[in-house]
Scaffold this motif. Structure first.
Motif, PDB file in Angstrom:
ATOM      1  N   PHE A 227       0.811  -1.215   0.000  1.00  0.00           N
ATOM      2  CA  PHE A 227       0.000   0.000   0.000  1.00  0.00           C
ATOM      3  C   PHE A 227       0.845   1.267   0.000  1.00  0.00           C
ATOM      4  N   ALA A 228       2.141   1.163   0.283  1.00  0.00           N
ATOM      5  CA  ALA A 228       3.019   2.331   0.266  1.00  0.00           C
ATOM      6  C   ALA A 228       4.471   1.881   0.220  1.00  0.00           C
ATOM      7  N   LYS A 229       5.319   2.769  -0.260  1.00  0.00           N
ATOM      8  CA  LYS A 229       6.762   2.536  -0.252  1.00  0.00           C
ATOM      9  C   LYS A 229       7.410   3.671   0.517  1.00  0.00           C
ATOM     10  N   CYS A 230       8.395   3.324   1.343  1.00  0.00           N
ATOM     11  CA  CYS A 230       9.084   4.326   2.156  1.00  0.00           C
ATOM     12  C   CYS A 230      10.576   4.040   2.158  1.00  0.00           C
ATOM     13  N   ILE A 231      11.354   5.059   2.393  1.00  0.00           N
ATOM     14  CA  ILE A 231      12.790   4.893   2.576  1.00  0.00           C
ATOM     15  C   ILE A 231      13.081   5.119   4.049  1.00  0.00           C
ATOM     16  N   GLY A 232      13.582   4.108   4.708  1.00  0.00           N
ATOM     17  CA  GLY A 232      13.933   4.204   6.121  1.00  0.00           C
ATOM     18  C   GLY A 232      12.869   3.631   7.042  1.00  0.00           C
TER      19      GLY A 232
ATOM     20  N   THR B  32       4.400   5.979   8.433  1.00  0.00           N
ATOM     21  CA  THR B  32       3.419   5.729   7.372  1.00  0.00           C
ATOM     22  C   THR B  32       2.368   4.738   7.838  1.00  0.00           C
ATOM     23  N   ILE B  33       2.793   3.687   8.536  1.00  0.00           N
ATOM     24  CA  ILE B  33       1.841   2.706   9.069  1.00  0.00           C
ATOM     25  C   ILE B  33       0.939   3.364  10.111  1.00  0.00           C
ATOM     26  N   GLN B  34       1.505   4.186  10.975  1.00  0.00           N
ATOM     27  CA  GLN B  34       0.702   4.874  11.988  1.00  0.00           C
ATOM     28  C   GLN B  34      -0.349   5.767  11.329  1.00  0.00           C
ATOM     29  N   LYS B  35       0.045   6.513  10.310  1.00  0.00           N
ATOM     30  CA  LYS B  35      -0.890   7.386   9.611  1.00  0.00           C
ATOM     31  C   LYS B  35      -1.998   6.565   8.947  1.00  0.00           C
TER      32      LYS B  35
END
Length: 92
Positions: A11-16, A23-26
């Motif tokens: 559902f999303a890509k993140c760096i770090g 992102t998971i919290q949001k």
């Protein structure tokens, strides 16, 4: 997340790691129905401290206090890899 066939879905890509956790919290605050009186599970593959911290976030930001932290077993964890953090609950 899973799709309608029960398969894991990105559902999303993140760096770090910190950005990923934020992102998971949001996502949880926007899409999850954590105020229901059902148990919420926080799973991990070797990062118990992060999982416990995430469980505290859930307890502080929702009315649900029934949060369990446990390790993800090897069968499921081999699909995700080391240092996985997962939240199991209901979506709105």
């Amino acid at each position: 997340m899973t799709n309608e066939n029960g398969e894991l879905k990105l559902f999303a890509k993140c760096i770090g790691r910190k950005k990923a956790i934020k992102t998971i919290q949001k996502f949880i605050l926007e899409k999850a129905d954590l105020d229901v009186k059902e148990r919420i599970y926080v799973g991990h593959t070797g990062i118990k401290e992060d999982a416990e911290e995430f469980a505290e976030f859930i307890k502080e930001t929702t009315s649900n206090k029934d949060v369990v932290v446990d390790i993800i077993d090897y069968t499921m964890g081999c699909n995700c890899g080391p240092y996985t953090l997962a939240v199991f609950g209901k979506l709105k």
